[in-house]
Design a protein around this motif. Structure first.
Motif, PDB file in Angstrom:
ATOM      1  N   VAL A  81       0.855  -1.178   0.000  1.00  0.00           N
ATOM      2  CA  VAL A  81       0.000   0.000   0.000  1.00  0.00           C
ATOM      3  C   VAL A  81       0.895   1.233   0.000  1.00  0.00           C
ATOM      4  O   VAL A  81       1.831   1.325   0.802  1.00  0.00           O
ATOM      5  N   GLY A  82       0.628   2.163  -0.901  1.00  0.00           N
ATOM      6  CA  GLY A  82       1.365   3.418  -0.932  1.00  0.00           C
ATOM      7  C   GLY A  82       0.603   4.514  -0.209  1.00  0.00           C
ATOM      8  O   GLY A  82      -0.634   4.501  -0.157  1.00  0.00           O
ATOM      9  N   ALA A  83       1.320   5.472   0.347  1.00  0.00           N
ATOM     10  CA  ALA A  83       0.688   6.629   0.980  1.00  0.00           C
ATOM     11  C   ALA A  83       1.573   7.850   0.781  1.00  0.00           C
ATOM     12  O   ALA A  83       2.800   7.772   0.938  1.00  0.00           O
ATOM     13  N   ASP A  84       0.950   8.965   0.443  1.00  0.00           N
ATOM     14  CA  ASP A  84       1.683  10.219   0.240  1.00  0.00           C
ATOM     15  C   ASP A  84       0.684  11.362   0.363  1.00  0.00           C
ATOM     16  O   ASP A  84      -0.504  11.190   0.088  1.00  0.00           O
ATOM     17  N   PHE A  85       1.158  12.540   0.776  1.00  0.00           N
ATOM     18  CA  PHE A  85       0.217  13.661   0.894  1.00  0.00           C
ATOM     19  C   PHE A  85       0.042  14.428  -0.410  1.00  0.00           C
ATOM     20  O   PHE A  85      -0.857  15.256  -0.530  1.00  0.00           O
ATOM     21  N   SER A  86       0.887  14.158  -1.425  1.00  0.00           N
ATOM     22  CA  SER A  86       0.761  14.828  -2.722  1.00  0.00           C
ATOM     23  C   SER A  86      -0.061  13.967  -3.673  1.00  0.00           C
ATOM     24  O   SER A  86       0.378  12.897  -4.101  1.00  0.00           O
ATOM     25  N   PHE A  87      -1.240  14.442  -4.014  1.00  0.00           N
ATOM     26  CA  PHE A  87      -2.085  13.690  -4.945  1.00  0.00           C
ATOM     27  C   PHE A  87      -1.439  13.620  -6.318  1.00  0.00           C
ATOM     28  O   PHE A  87      -1.535  12.597  -7.011  1.00  0.00           O
ATOM     29  N   GLY A  88      -0.769  14.690  -6.744  1.00  0.00           N
ATOM     30  CA  GLY A  88      -0.116  14.682  -8.048  1.00  0.00           C
ATOM     31  C   GLY A  88       0.941  13.604  -8.159  1.00  0.00           C
ATOM     32  O   GLY A  88       1.022  12.908  -9.183  1.00  0.00           O
ATOM     33  N   MET A  89       1.749  13.447  -7.133  1.00  0.00           N
ATOM     34  CA  MET A  89       2.779  12.405  -7.139  1.00  0.00           C
ATOM     35  C   MET A  89       2.147  11.021  -7.066  1.00  0.00           C
ATOM     36  O   MET A  89       2.482  10.117  -7.842  1.00  0.00           O
ATOM     37  N   LEU A  90       1.216  10.865  -6.130  1.00  0.00           N
ATOM     38  CA  LEU A  90       0.653   9.543  -5.878  1.00  0.00           C
ATOM     39  C   LEU A  90      -0.161   9.042  -7.062  1.00  0.00           C
ATOM     40  O   LEU A  90      -0.131   7.846  -7.379  1.00  0.00           O
ATOM     41  N   SER A  91      -0.878   9.925  -7.739  1.00  0.00           N
ATOM     42  CA  SER A  91      -1.677   9.493  -8.879  1.00  0.00           C
ATOM     43  C   SER A  91      -0.785   8.937  -9.981  1.00  0.00           C
ATOM     44  O   SER A  91      -1.156   7.970 -10.666  1.00  0.00           O
TER      45      SER A  91
END
Length: 233
Positions: A81-91
């Motif tokens: 499972v990945g998690a990050d606060f940047s939607f641009g990066m995570l998408s």
């Protein structure tokens, strides 16, 4: 817009916006500026953690999920499972890997306690409002005995690492950022944030204070990146 540095107070929103801006060119810049050494660092991280079939792994501060992609290739039966606060990066990471991910604050993860057998954090701890609070939250999300691996650009302390830091981070990174990035200021932040962050020994002591044992660290070639591993107490 100037992004606050470590120790300058709450800054999550500005750091998140910065990563959203650089997301389209992030992978390319990493490969070019590190001469692909960044991939060797990630490979070493996974070798140290030795993920196994059937385990659950959290890729925190996942960015575009390079570590998650590498782990899936190595251990197809690993739950990631990945998690990050940047939607641009995570998408971009989700499109690249097809793995599940959550846009999340590393200081308040949306996972139950004791959910994961191992966790990785690559170049994200110095972007948190409090890296010690981030370690405590990781300890909450990990099962006792779980493994943690962190790659980070720690503040250089020795003469050798300072020389490498000046040559690469104060000369090459800003120049390449101006040439290749839509947001050159982001790469100036990268360099400045290293100088304001903890040293690796300071970070290792913080890990021991915040729920981890068997903490080990080393500086990786060519001297600009640190690897810290630990076990959830």
């Amino acid at each position: 817009m100037s992004v606050p540095l470590p120790g300058e107070g709450p800054r999550a929103g500005q750091v998140r916006a910065m990563f959203d801006r650089v997301a389209p060119s992030y992978d390319l810049l990493n490969r070019v500026m590190s001469l692909r050494i960044d991939q060797a660092w990630r490979s070493r991280l996974l070798r140290e953690l030795a993920p196994k079939q059937g385990e659950a792994m959290l890729d925190l501060c996942a960015g575009t999920m390079d570590v998650a992609a590498m782990a899936r290739r190595r251990v197809p039966g690993l739950t990631i499972v990945g998690a990050d606060f940047s939607f641009g990066m995570l998408s971009r990471g989700v499109r690249k890997t097809g793995l599940p991910a959550a846009q999340a604050d590393a200081l308040a993860l949306p996972f139950q306690s004791r959910s994961f057998d191992l966790a990785t954090v690559t170049f994200g701890m110095r972007n948190l409002d409090s890296w010690e609070a981030g370690l405590r939250e990781l300890a909450r999300a990990l099962r006792p005995g779980a493994r943690l691996g962190i790659l980070e650009f720690f503040r250089p302390e020795t003469a050798g690492t300072r020389v490498v830091h000046v040559a690469i981070n104060k000369v090459m990174v800003p120049v390449m950022g101006r040439i290749l990035s839509p947001d050159p200021a982001a790469y100036r932040y990268l360099v400045a944030s290293m100088e304001r962050f903890a040293s690796r020994p300071e970070f290792e002591e913080g890990a021991r204070r915040n729920g981890f044992r068997d903490v080990r660290g080393e500086t990786l070639f060519p001297g600009m990146c640190g690897l810290v591993t630990a076990v959830r107490a």
